[in-house]
Design a protein around this motif. Structure first.
Motif, mmCIF file in Angstrom:
data_model
loop_
_atom_site.group_PDB
_atom_site.id
_atom_site.type_symbol
_atom_site.label_atom_id
_atom_site.label_comp_id
_atom_site.label_asym_id
_atom_site.label_seq_id
_atom_site.Cartn_x
_atom_site.Cartn_y
_atom_site.Cartn_z
ATOM 1 N N GLY A 1 0.494 -0.835 -0.062
ATOM 2 C CA GLY A 1 0.083 -0.242 -0.079
ATOM 3 C C GLY A 1 0.915 1.177 -0.238
ATOM 4 O O GLY A 1 1.966 0.988 1.160
ATOM 5 N N SER B 1 -6.828 0.448 5.905
ATOM 6 C CA SER B 1 -8.392 0.391 6.100
ATOM 7 C C SER B 1 -8.503 -0.941 5.824
ATOM 8 O O SER B 1 -8.869 -2.423 6.808
ATOM 9 C CB SER B 1 -9.245 1.209 4.903
ATOM 10 O OG SER B 1 -10.839 0.693 5.518
ATOM 11 N N TYR B 2 -8.128 -1.281 5.016
ATOM 12 C CA TYR B 2 -8.004 -3.052 4.558
ATOM 13 C C TYR B 2 -7.306 -3.546 5.210
ATOM 14 O O TYR B 2 -7.634 -5.463 5.965
ATOM 15 C CB TYR B 2 -7.928 -3.660 3.007
ATOM 16 C CG TYR B 2 -7.803 -4.742 2.645
ATOM 17 C CD1 TYR B 2 -9.052 -5.641 2.247
ATOM 18 C CD2 TYR B 2 -6.701 -5.846 2.461
ATOM 19 C CE1 TYR B 2 -9.533 -6.693 1.861
ATOM 20 C CE2 TYR B 2 -6.830 -6.974 2.491
ATOM 21 C CZ TYR B 2 -8.165 -7.908 1.560
ATOM 22 O OH TYR B 2 -8.633 -8.636 1.304
ATOM 23 N N MET C 1 -1.929 -1.460 -3.931
ATOM 24 C CA MET C 1 -2.767 -0.662 -3.447
ATOM 25 C C MET C 1 -2.597 0.944 -3.436
ATOM 26 O O MET C 1 -1.897 1.124 -2.295
ATOM 27 C CB MET C 1 -3.443 -1.207 -2.403
ATOM 28 C CG MET C 1 -4.671 -0.907 -2.088
ATOM 29 S SD MET C 1 -5.509 -2.137 -0.731
ATOM 30 C CE MET C 1 -5.895 -3.417 -1.190
ATOM 31 N N ASP D 1 -5.473 5.178 -8.362
ATOM 32 C CA ASP D 1 -6.233 5.103 -6.681
ATOM 33 C C ASP D 1 -8.077 4.886 -7.290
ATOM 34 O O ASP D 1 -8.617 4.902 -6.284
ATOM 35 C CB ASP D 1 -6.172 7.001 -7.084
ATOM 36 C CG ASP D 1 -4.992 7.595 -6.084
ATOM 37 O OD1 ASP D 1 -4.209 6.937 -5.358
ATOM 38 O OD2 ASP D 1 -4.409 9.062 -6.564
ATOM 39 N N GLU E 1 -6.647 2.882 0.995
ATOM 40 C CA GLU E 1 -7.436 1.810 1.055
ATOM 41 C C GLU E 1 -6.811 0.644 2.191
ATOM 42 O O GLU E 1 -7.329 -0.910 2.397
ATOM 43 C CB GLU E 1 -7.806 1.489 -0.182
ATOM 44 C CG GLU E 1 -8.620 0.280 -0.417
ATOM 45 C CD GLU E 1 -9.658 -0.121 -0.076
ATOM 46 O OE1 GLU E 1 -10.576 -0.635 0.341
ATOM 47 O OE2 GLU E 1 -10.218 1.694 -0.330
ATOM 48 N N TYR F 1 -12.038 -5.392 -6.350
ATOM 49 C CA TYR F 1 -11.478 -4.191 -6.644
ATOM 50 C C TYR F 1 -10.866 -4.214 -7.748
ATOM 51 O O TYR F 1 -10.743 -5.549 -8.508
ATOM 52 C CB TYR F 1 -9.588 -4.083 -5.514
ATOM 53 C CG TYR F 1 -9.810 -4.086 -4.457
ATOM 54 C CD1 TYR F 1 -9.378 -2.774 -4.095
ATOM 55 C CD2 TYR F 1 -9.393 -4.581 -3.931
ATOM 56 C CE1 TYR F 1 -9.929 -2.520 -2.659
ATOM 57 C CE2 TYR F 1 -9.872 -4.901 -2.346
ATOM 58 C CZ TYR F 1 -9.766 -3.090 -1.389
ATOM 59 O OH TYR F 1 -9.612 -3.437 -0.179
ATOM 60 N N ASN G 1 -12.540 -7.967 0.020
ATOM 61 C CA ASN G 1 -12.872 -6.882 -1.058
ATOM 62 C C ASN G 1 -12.298 -7.441 -2.353
ATOM 63 O O ASN G 1 -11.975 -8.110 -2.921
ATOM 64 C CB ASN G 1 -11.743 -6.159 -0.658
ATOM 65 C CG ASN G 1 -12.737 -5.755 1.007
ATOM 66 O OD1 ASN G 1 -13.703 -5.624 1.345
ATOM 67 N ND2 ASN G 1 -12.236 -4.819 1.377
#
Length: 429
Positions: free
Chosen positions: A133, A228-229, A221, A159, A225, A201, A199
């Motif tokens: 990330g 959060s993931y 990523m 993004d 995000e 994507y 999730n």
């Protein structure tokens, strides 16, 4: 008083060259000369080609490491909390720390990163991947990832989804715009325990870093995000650091530790790949020694040819000695015979070796066609093709070795010719 001709005079070269020319009465000598010349040429060519391929492989391997990975990484050790529970090491003030590290002399950039491992699925296909990330600007600064020539999609759309390696895309059958599911075992806390987080994507960018293991396991990523993931709200796992001279990365270890503070650790690209590079260096030395023995064997044919030449030219040696040639002059004549063979063979070997190195891709394509494919397996070797890199030092030591051996092996038969008694040589003539 007559003057003594200087060593390596013109007439010595003329006599030596005349002896090397083919004559039907001395076909054996001519054949041995050609065998010696071809042997030296092939030995030098093999040595140059091997050194070029080894240098190219190492350069490509290092370039793929530095072109798709951080030069060094700063992270925090796990912390012990109550009841023996260990908390993962995270960096809470990652923006401030990244700015502090980036201000160090020689550091080009520092990037906060969140990392995690997931299972990635598409329809009935699945794979294991490592997620990084980071921000869009950080992704665009990675040379091997931000390469429009081999990438698919627009990196500016990062993004809006995720970026995946071409190996993952190929194994999952994914194209731009497709949605894939990421499954992480560390999901949300529920009364029943931790549930996996799933999730979906959209794939907005497909990159090819040039390394098989990266292209088939890496996903990028957006930083927010990823936080959060992976349950990394307002923290980062590590700071990726890039410097101006990666070959001297160890010089930055102490400054980075001082800047990061207590509990910080540094992991450089040499720590992750140093053992493989050391193995390559050892293999280079071993291959040079083995091929040097091959060149030595080839130059030994020069000795055989010169011994035959001295035997066949015994009458000529006796006549030359009675005409006034010194032992030194005779020795130099036959030394030049062997030296000519070594020099011409070395030049031919350099030409062949350079041509091989410059056309190694076409040669490997031909070998791959002959073998029916699979001659170069990137899953084993890491990179996708066999590279070659000609270096002046490699050419110099190959030429120096061949010439040195060629000159040394001619000394014995040349001394034998010089010490031949002219009376004995002409006794039965």
């Amino acid at each position: 008083m007559p003057m003594t001709p200087r060593p390596f005079s013109r007439y010595e070269f003329l006599i030596a060259w005349r002896y090397l020319r083919a004559r039907r009465a001395e076909g054996g000598v001519s054949v041995m000369t050609w065998i010696s010349l071809i042997g030296v040429a092939l030995g030098v060519a093999a040595l140059i080609a091997t050194l070029a391929v080894r240098a190219g492989f190492r350069a490509e391997f290092v370039d793929t490491i530095l072109g798709a990975n951080a030069h060094t990484t700063v992270y925090q050790l796990p912390m012990q909390i109550a009841d023996g529970v260990t908390a993962p090491g995270v960096i809470s003030d990652y923006d401030a720390l990244a700015a502090k590290i980036a201000a160090l002399p020689g550091v080009t950039r520092a990037t906060p990163v969140v990392r995690g491992q997931v299972m990635v699925t598409n329809n009935d296909r699945s794979n294991v991947a490592e997620v990084y990330g980071l921000t869009l600007d950080a992704l665009k600064a990675i040379p091997r990832v931000n390469d429009p020539a081999v990438a698919q999609g627009n990196i500016e759309d990062f993004d809006k989804g995720i970026a995946i390696g071409s190996g993952i895309a190929r194994e999952l059958g994914v194209n731009l715009g497709d949605r894939i599911r990421l499954i992480s075992p560390d999901g949300a806390q529920t009364p029943m325990g931790v549930t996996p987080r799933i999730n979906a994507y959209e794939v907005t960018y497909i990159f090819t870093a040039g390394r098989y293991d990266i292209d088939r396991t890496r996903i990028y990523m957006p930083l927010a995000e990823a936080q959060s993931y992976f349950n990394r709200e307002d923290v980062a796992d590590e700071i990726e650091v890039y410097v101006g001279d990666p070959e001297r990365i160890d010089d930055w270890t102490l400054p980075l530790l001082q800047a990061a503070g207590d509990g910080a650790q540094v992991w450089t690209w040499r720590d992750s790949s140093g053992s493989f590079l050391r193995a390559l260096d050892i293999e280079d030395d071993v291959m040079f020694v083995i091929l040097a023995v091959l060149v030595l064997i080839a130059t030994m044919n020069i000795t055989s040819g010169l011994i035959m030449l001295v035997k066949n030219k015994g009458r000529d040696i006796g006549i030359l000695r009675t005409m006034g040639l010194t032992e030194g002059a005779v020795m130099r004549v036959f030394f030049l015979c062997g030296a000519f063979t070594g020099i011409i063979g070395t030049i031919a070997g350099v030409v062949l070796g350079v041509l091989f190195a410059l056309n190694v891709s076409s040669i490997m394509a031909f070998v791959n066609w002959i073998s029916g494919g699979g001659a170069w397996d990137p899953s084993i070797r890491g990179i996708y093709e066999l590279p070659a890199k000609l270096q002046a030092w490699d050419l110099f030591r190959a030429v120096a070795l061949a010439l040195f051996l060629s000159f040394v092996v001619t000394i014995f038969p040349a001394r034998r010719a010089a010490r031949m008694n002219p009376v004995e040589a002409l006794r039965y003539e």
